[in-house]
Write a protein that holds these residues in place. Sequence first.
Motif, PDB file in Angstrom:
ATOM      1  N   ARG A 187     -55.254 -47.035   9.358  1.00 17.22           N
ATOM      2  CA  ARG A 187     -55.022 -45.998   8.489  1.00 17.22           C
ATOM      3  C   ARG A 187     -53.680 -45.455   8.766  1.00 17.22           C
ATOM      4  O   ARG A 187     -53.452 -46.136   9.351  1.00 17.22           O
ATOM      5  N   SER A 188     -53.226 -45.133   7.575  1.00 15.02           N
ATOM      6  CA  SER A 188     -52.056 -44.266   8.089  1.00 15.02           C
ATOM      7  C   SER A 188     -51.304 -42.961   8.384  1.00 15.02           C
ATOM      8  O   SER A 188     -52.919 -41.798   8.378  1.00 15.02           O
ATOM      9  N   VAL A 189     -50.349 -42.733   8.911  1.00 16.58           N
ATOM     10  CA  VAL A 189     -50.395 -41.733   9.275  1.00 16.58           C
ATOM     11  C   VAL A 189     -48.717 -41.212   9.797  1.00 16.58           C
ATOM     12  O   VAL A 189     -48.005 -41.963   9.333  1.00 16.58           O
ATOM     13  N   ILE A 190     -48.557 -39.910   8.879  1.00 14.01           N
ATOM     14  CA  ILE A 190     -47.615 -39.347   9.380  1.00 14.01           C
ATOM     15  C   ILE A 190     -47.254 -38.144  10.546  1.00 14.01           C
ATOM     16  O   ILE A 190     -48.465 -37.498  10.256  1.00 14.01           O
ATOM     17  N   VAL A 191     -46.340 -38.231  11.248  1.00 15.99           N
ATOM     18  CA  VAL A 191     -46.665 -37.079  12.407  1.00 15.99           C
ATOM     19  C   VAL A 191     -44.975 -36.465  11.954  1.00 15.99           C
ATOM     20  O   VAL A 191     -44.257 -36.911  11.839  1.00 15.99           O
ATOM     21  N   VAL A 192     -45.028 -35.155  12.406  1.00 15.78           N
ATOM     22  CA  VAL A 192     -44.162 -34.184  11.754  1.00 15.78           C
ATOM     23  C   VAL A 192     -44.153 -32.892  13.454  1.00 15.78           C
ATOM     24  O   VAL A 192     -45.533 -32.697  13.724  1.00 15.78           O
ATOM     25  N   SER A 193     -42.564 -33.944  14.071  1.00 17.31           N
ATOM     26  CA  SER A 193     -42.821 -33.345  15.489  1.00 17.31           C
ATOM     27  C   SER A 193     -41.584 -32.768  15.345  1.00 17.31           C
ATOM     28  O   SER A 193     -40.679 -33.270  15.243  1.00 17.31           O
ATOM     29  N   SER A 194     -41.674 -31.756  16.562  1.00 17.09           N
ATOM     30  CA  SER A 194     -40.864 -31.101  16.750  1.00 17.09           C
ATOM     31  C   SER A 194     -39.739 -31.446  18.518  1.00 17.09           C
ATOM     32  O   SER A 194     -38.834 -31.744  18.812  1.00 17.09           O
ATOM     33  N   GLU A 195     -40.893 -32.591  19.221  1.00 17.93           N
ATOM     34  CA  GLU A 195     -40.563 -33.481  20.360  1.00 17.93           C
ATOM     35  C   GLU A 195     -39.881 -34.514  19.768  1.00 17.93           C
ATOM     36  O   GLU A 195     -40.748 -35.292  19.845  1.00 17.93           O
ATOM     37  N   MET A 196     -38.685 -34.524  20.499  1.00 19.57           N
ATOM     38  CA  MET A 196     -38.209 -35.544  20.345  1.00 19.57           C
ATOM     39  C   MET A 196     -38.803 -36.804  21.004  1.00 19.57           C
ATOM     40  O   MET A 196     -38.839 -37.467  20.129  1.00 19.57           O
ATOM     41  N   PRO A 197     -39.779 -36.787  22.230  1.00 21.44           N
ATOM     42  CA  PRO A 197     -39.736 -37.816  23.108  1.00 21.44           C
ATOM     43  C   PRO A 197     -41.062 -38.672  22.083  1.00 21.44           C
ATOM     44  O   PRO A 197     -41.533 -39.333  22.157  1.00 21.44           O
ATOM     45  N   GLU A 198     -41.664 -37.362  21.465  1.00 19.62           N
ATOM     46  CA  GLU A 198     -43.044 -37.507  20.973  1.00 19.62           C
ATOM     47  C   GLU A 198     -43.165 -38.025  19.162  1.00 19.62           C
ATOM     48  O   GLU A 198     -43.833 -39.433  19.417  1.00 19.62           O
ATOM     49  N   VAL A 199     -42.058 -37.843  18.769  1.00 23.25           N
ATOM     50  CA  VAL A 199     -41.452 -38.794  17.880  1.00 23.25           C
ATOM     51  C   VAL A 199     -41.471 -39.975  17.756  1.00 23.25           C
ATOM     52  O   VAL A 199     -41.889 -41.573  17.545  1.00 23.25           O
ATOM     53  N   ILE A 200     -40.481 -40.287  19.023  1.00 25.37           N
ATOM     54  CA  ILE A 200     -39.660 -41.043  19.182  1.00 25.37           C
ATOM     55  C   ILE A 200     -41.184 -42.705  19.700  1.00 25.37           C
ATOM     56  O   ILE A 200     -41.548 -44.017  19.971  1.00 25.37           O
ATOM     57  N   ARG A 201     -42.428 -41.834  20.747  1.00 25.82           N
ATOM     58  CA  ARG A 201     -43.243 -42.741  20.831  1.00 25.82           C
ATOM     59  C   ARG A 201     -44.349 -42.602  20.202  1.00 25.82           C
ATOM     60  O   ARG A 201     -45.139 -43.570  20.334  1.00 25.82           O
ATOM     61  N   LEU A 202     -44.349 -42.536  19.192  1.00 22.51           N
ATOM     62  CA  LEU A 202     -45.778 -42.960  18.473  1.00 22.51           C
ATOM     63  C   LEU A 202     -45.198 -42.962  16.768  1.00 22.51           C
ATOM     64  O   LEU A 202     -46.236 -43.599  15.863  1.00 22.51           O
ATOM     65  N   SER A 203     -43.645 -42.818  16.254  1.00 25.55           N
ATOM     66  CA  SER A 203     -43.399 -43.778  14.972  1.00 25.55           C
ATOM     67  C   SER A 203     -42.991 -44.801  15.310  1.00 25.55           C
ATOM     68  O   SER A 203     -42.444 -45.536  16.080  1.00 25.55           O
ATOM     69  N   ASP A 204     -43.163 -45.820  13.716  1.00 22.31           N
ATOM     70  CA  ASP A 204     -42.942 -46.589  13.581  1.00 22.31           C
ATOM     71  C   ASP A 204     -41.187 -47.013  12.882  1.00 22.31           C
ATOM     72  O   ASP A 204     -40.682 -47.521  12.723  1.00 22.31           O
ATOM     73  N   ARG A 205     -41.318 -45.468  11.779  1.00 24.58           N
ATOM     74  CA  ARG A 205     -40.091 -45.512  11.412  1.00 24.58           C
ATOM     75  C   ARG A 205     -40.243 -43.747  11.794  1.00 24.58           C
ATOM     76  O   ARG A 205     -40.952 -43.151  11.094  1.00 24.58           O
ATOM     77  N   VAL A 206     -38.991 -43.231  11.512  1.00 24.03           N
ATOM     78  CA  VAL A 206     -38.756 -41.788  11.119  1.00 24.03           C
ATOM     79  C   VAL A 206     -37.835 -41.622  10.640  1.00 24.03           C
ATOM     80  O   VAL A 206     -36.699 -41.498  10.042  1.00 24.03           O
ATOM     81  N   MET A 207     -38.453 -40.221   8.818  1.00 24.00           N
ATOM     82  CA  MET A 207     -37.707 -39.738   8.159  1.00 24.00           C
ATOM     83  C   MET A 207     -37.490 -38.223   8.341  1.00 24.00           C
ATOM     84  O   MET A 207     -37.774 -37.744   9.688  1.00 24.00           O
ATOM     85  N   VAL A 208     -35.632 -38.582   8.811  1.00 29.29           N
ATOM     86  CA  VAL A 208     -35.100 -37.363   9.411  1.00 29.29           C
ATOM     87  C   VAL A 208     -35.422 -35.366   8.403  1.00 29.29           C
ATOM     88  O   VAL A 208     -34.269 -36.725   7.154  1.00 29.29           O
ATOM     89  N   MET A 209     -35.082 -34.719   8.289  1.00 28.97           N
ATOM     90  CA  MET A 209     -34.836 -34.393   7.001  1.00 28.97           C
ATOM     91  C   MET A 209     -33.908 -32.633   7.627  1.00 28.97           C
ATOM     92  O   MET A 209     -34.121 -32.681   9.006  1.00 28.97           O
ATOM     93  N   ARG A 210     -33.179 -32.564   6.538  1.00 30.59           N
ATOM     94  CA  ARG A 210     -32.097 -31.995   6.960  1.00 30.59           C
ATOM     95  C   ARG A 210     -32.400 -30.828   5.410  1.00 30.59           C
ATOM     96  O   ARG A 210     -31.896 -30.947   4.572  1.00 30.59           O
ATOM     97  N   GLU A 211     -32.003 -29.559   5.297  1.00 30.48           N
ATOM     98  CA  GLU A 211     -32.174 -28.782   4.287  1.00 30.48           C
ATOM     99  C   GLU A 211     -33.599 -29.041   3.516  1.00 30.48           C
ATOM    100  O   GLU A 211     -32.726 -29.377   2.175  1.00 30.48           O
ATOM    101  N   GLY A 212     -34.533 -29.475   3.453  1.00 28.30           N
ATOM    102  CA  GLY A 212     -35.176 -29.863   2.948  1.00 28.30           C
ATOM    103  C   GLY A 212     -34.897 -31.576   1.835  1.00 28.30           C
ATOM    104  O   GLY A 212     -36.174 -32.043   0.719  1.00 28.30           O
ATOM    105  N   ARG A 213     -33.806 -32.313   2.414  1.00 29.71           N
ATOM    106  CA  ARG A 213     -33.932 -33.230   2.183  1.00 29.71           C
ATOM    107  C   ARG A 213     -34.071 -34.712   3.409  1.00 29.71           C
ATOM    108  O   ARG A 213     -33.893 -34.298   3.954  1.00 29.71           O
ATOM    109  N   ILE A 214     -34.025 -36.037   2.694  1.00 28.81           N
ATOM    110  CA  ILE A 214     -34.350 -36.670   4.099  1.00 28.81           C
ATOM    111  C   ILE A 214     -33.314 -36.866   4.057  1.00 28.81           C
ATOM    112  O   ILE A 214     -31.874 -37.884   3.277  1.00 28.81           O
ATOM    113  N   SER A 215     -32.266 -36.720   5.184  1.00 29.50           N
ATOM    114  CA  SER A 215     -30.576 -37.649   5.315  1.00 29.50           C
ATOM    115  C   SER A 215     -30.837 -38.932   5.968  1.00 29.50           C
ATOM    116  O   SER A 215     -29.751 -39.307   5.647  1.00 29.50           O
TER     117      SER A 215
END
Lengths: 348, 311, 488
Positions: free
Chosen positions: C440-468
């Motif tokens: 299955r595929s998963v998208i994880v939104v998280s404010s906790e950086m260790p969490e994002v880093i721990r879980l993600s294969d790729r990380v999209m960073v958003m800034r003011e509504g866009r992908i930066s």
Amino acid sequence: MQHFLKGALAISALTLSLGMAQAQDLAPLNSDSEPDRMDWSELEAKFGPLPAPAAGTKVGGVSKTLTNEYWRSLGQGYQNVADKLGLTFVYQAAQNEGDQLGQLSIAEDLIAQGFAALLFSPQTDANLVPAVEKAKAAGIPVLNVNDAVIPTAEHYVGNVQKDNGVRVAQWFIDNRPDGGKVAVIEGQPGVYAAGQRTAGFTETINASGKFEVVASVPANWSREEAFNAASTILQQYPDLTGFYANNDGMALGVVEAVKAAGKAETVAVFGTDGISDAYAAIKSGDLTGTVDSFPILTGEVAMEVALRLMAGQDLPRVVATPQALITKDNIDTFSTTDQAALRAALLK
Amino acid sequence: MLSLLRFRDAGTVLGLLIIGTVFATLAPTFLTAPNLLNVLQQSSINACVALGMTLVIISGGIDLSVGPVAALSAVLGAALMVAGVPVPLAIAAMIGTGLACGAFNAALVAFGGLQPFIVTLGGLSLYRALALIFTGGQPIFGLPEGFRALTNGTLAGVPNPVILVAVLAILAHVVLNKTPLGEYFLAVGGNPEAARIAGVPVRATKFAAYMISGACASVASVVLVGRLGAAEPTMGTLWELDAIAAAAIGGASLMGGRGSILGTLIGCIILGTLRNGLTLLNVQAFYQLLATGIIIIVAMLVDRLTTGKQG
Amino acid sequence: MSRLSISGVEKSFGALKVLHGVSMTVEPGEVHGLLGENGAGKSTLLNILCGVLSPDRGTVQIDGRPVTITSPRAASEAGIAMIHQELQQVPELTVAQNIFLGANLRRGPFTARAAQEAEARRLLAPLDPTIDVTAPVKSLRVAARQLVEIAKALRARAKIIAMDEPTSSLTPAEFEKLAQVVQKLTAEGVSVIYVSHKMDEVFRLCHSATILRDGRFIERVKLPETPVAQVIAKMVGRELVHATHVSYAKPKVILQAQGLTGGPVRDVSFTLHQGEVLGIAGLVGSGRTELLRIIAGVDSSTGSLTLNGQAPGQGPRARIAAGLGLLPEERKRDGIIRHRPVTTNVGLASMKAFTTGGLIAKRRLHARTEALMKDVGLRPLDVTKPIGQFSGGNQQKAIIGRWLAADTQVFLFDEPTRGIDVGAKAEIYALIERLAAEGRSVIVVSSEMPEVIRLSDRVMVMREGRISATLSGPDITEANIAHNAIPA
């Protein structure tokens, strides 16, 4: 012996068929126009003195609501007769004038309790129909006392509703010979008394040819709604001659509106019912008049009719109860709590 | 939750038993078969309305328009019958009227995003007005005897309206507890946003609730018109309050998400028993009102005390 | 002499004993952590401190003097202030009014508004001078509202300020500011009791901590010198295996978004592969949550979305049918039907599958729910209990179960571990990894950086509504994420 049996059978068969014929032929009641009627004043002359009830007789009454002085007074009248003759009398009422089902429940609950007669003042023309049928099946005579008219009622005691309006209209015709604009504040739409009172007033005053009914609006028996309606009408017709309100509560609301508009001198205001506030207002000159239907006396008459029916007297279907137009001129005669004196004054 | 609801229902039953015991002790005629059937028959109209009301309340809404919906159905149905339309067709038209009014309420709530209280408060005046305008304020008499026999008959000694309500209550119970729609009522009332995110058809669920409520009001009007032998445009005054009271006594939460059909039914019988018992005791109307008020408040307090601990 | 000394506190609710002789000491000017899993007794202890509950046994001393705290007012008079996780403010009132709530300055019979506002300004000056004391509190961000609460505590001359999960809705930058405020407070001798699940914050701020487990006092530790793993082990009663990230991503594209625009979201395009965990990082307000809601069909948008090459319909129902499932951040508000049992909450999205002949097949629903909940580790494993009675972590497990029951292909997690304690957190991570392992595929939104880093294969960073930026592999670092998240 054989003859006697035959005779008895024949008589019972006859009464049975007569009863059935009556049940089937009984036309829907219109208490104002029913031809099978008499006035209360003729009761004694035609049917003799009041028969005494058996000891321990119980009579039940179901009223509209006890928040209204009229229905409390009516109950007072019932009670007067009951006290005088040593009857047991139970008086129940619904929680408010809109509580149709509640009143039906109360009426049904009373039927099972062994009353010799029941006095019903229904909320609407239809809401007590099942109770009336049930009482009939149980052989208990039911009197429809005033206001809403049950079409299947066999006995009705109450005012000639239309007459209320007629009397007020007649006052305008007699006392305002120049005619003018008049307005009607009606009771709840669809209620028989409201419709008849309005019709009596409107028909009579229109027939005179000098008056114009410029507004006829419902205020649902509410003093406040009547105040608002009258205020609006006065703004629209500053030269109005008078108001007729379907009851006193509303008339007193109209009085406030008339005073607020500064027209107390020129606008005549009439109510109906003759509640004590109305009497006070007539004495103080705020209210021009009311058609008193003497609720206590009406209650007494109704109870007397019930006793006559229980004694087997064959009264007409409708017995009309006392009414009189009360103004400053005759108010002293009628503002008495002595019911006997009142009777005398009315019978005069 | 199930056990909690059952616990709550047991409380309602207990309340009824206490009230019943008091009356049975004070009024000898109270505990007789005819009188008890009388109570059930008198409660049946309110029960009919309250069943639909319960579903609306559980789904997080409220339906103040039940009385006028009943009145409108009554006068339309009666007019059709007087005009010679066959009775089954006229009854279908009455229930159709209820469904239509319910759908109109639901449309305003679900699509207009308006608050149910305000929408149905508007409906309360609107449908009453239509009934008054249609009849000119006059009652309609002269209904066919065949129709009246339907509601005035009995089956094995039990009045038909009581049987009708029992059947409707079983249906409502099954819908609430055993069908997806019932779960949707509870979910939408318990948490509309979570329900939407979980894929619950929120709008359809609201339509179902209000339409069922409208239909129940119409069924109540069929029963009452049959009993009275007349249809009055003023019929059904304050029905909404009696129905809400019954549902609340029975444990429905006005916040939505909780309620029980059995509880509501017993709530109706409690209200009916109070009125009957107090009349038998010849208690004056004002005190009857007082007793009703006290019962509702006590029920709410008990509710609070028993469910408050659930946090 | 200690500022606060609690000893031997016991508390029972009916037959259930929740505190077994708990002790805690806090020194003046100290930041003291109160640590433990959910249910360890932290809330009960805090409630006793601020007078909401009274202890069955035990003593509380402030500055060496025994005090009895029988009401919130008594707590305030004893110098204790509490900043609740759900701020206890009147949103419509102004900042100044909230600060003086229940203790208005008066002039005769009237509230001395000007005096209150001046005093409020003085109190807020060292915390954040930009807060307008005449603005209604509802117009402020959560971080500012917290500062208002702190100002209120200072107004009451609190010597001890207890903060319950103060950073649960703060951005990293806001946390930094709060940390400065806490340091300022301690410099003036105020003691702070700090309750948080976030170990990094606890280690940054606290000088010492009391660890509770199952209502018992376990140990008072010095921070930051005690190793994190040791603290966590004491909290959960066992060592947690700290797994490293494993990728299960396959080349097959499952979801493709093109130019999604709606609400704050501007022109977002990306692809998601089978078995992939895609992290979305960014500041609060950067549009992350809204993007998830758009994908789940909860909010509307323009742009295109394809799932397995096909366009799903609009609205949550169509998206669920296509294989998408949203696990919202605010589980209480958007996730669960509180009064309903776990079975209903699990089956809600797939009622059709549990219906036979118009009726719910209760037995089938029960069996399936129980199997799923056993699999995800629901505790206690009682699927007939209302879901509202479970902890946050177990509620999250139930919602994962909901989408498993609906055979969802793409799981959309919004802050998957918010409000969830350390032990359960690790379980949720393991579940997310299992989802990926199952394809299955998963998208994880998280404010906790260790969490994002721990879980993600790729990380999209958003800034003011866009992908930066889209980061993968070794580029996924806190520095890279932070750099791309902060507006230029």
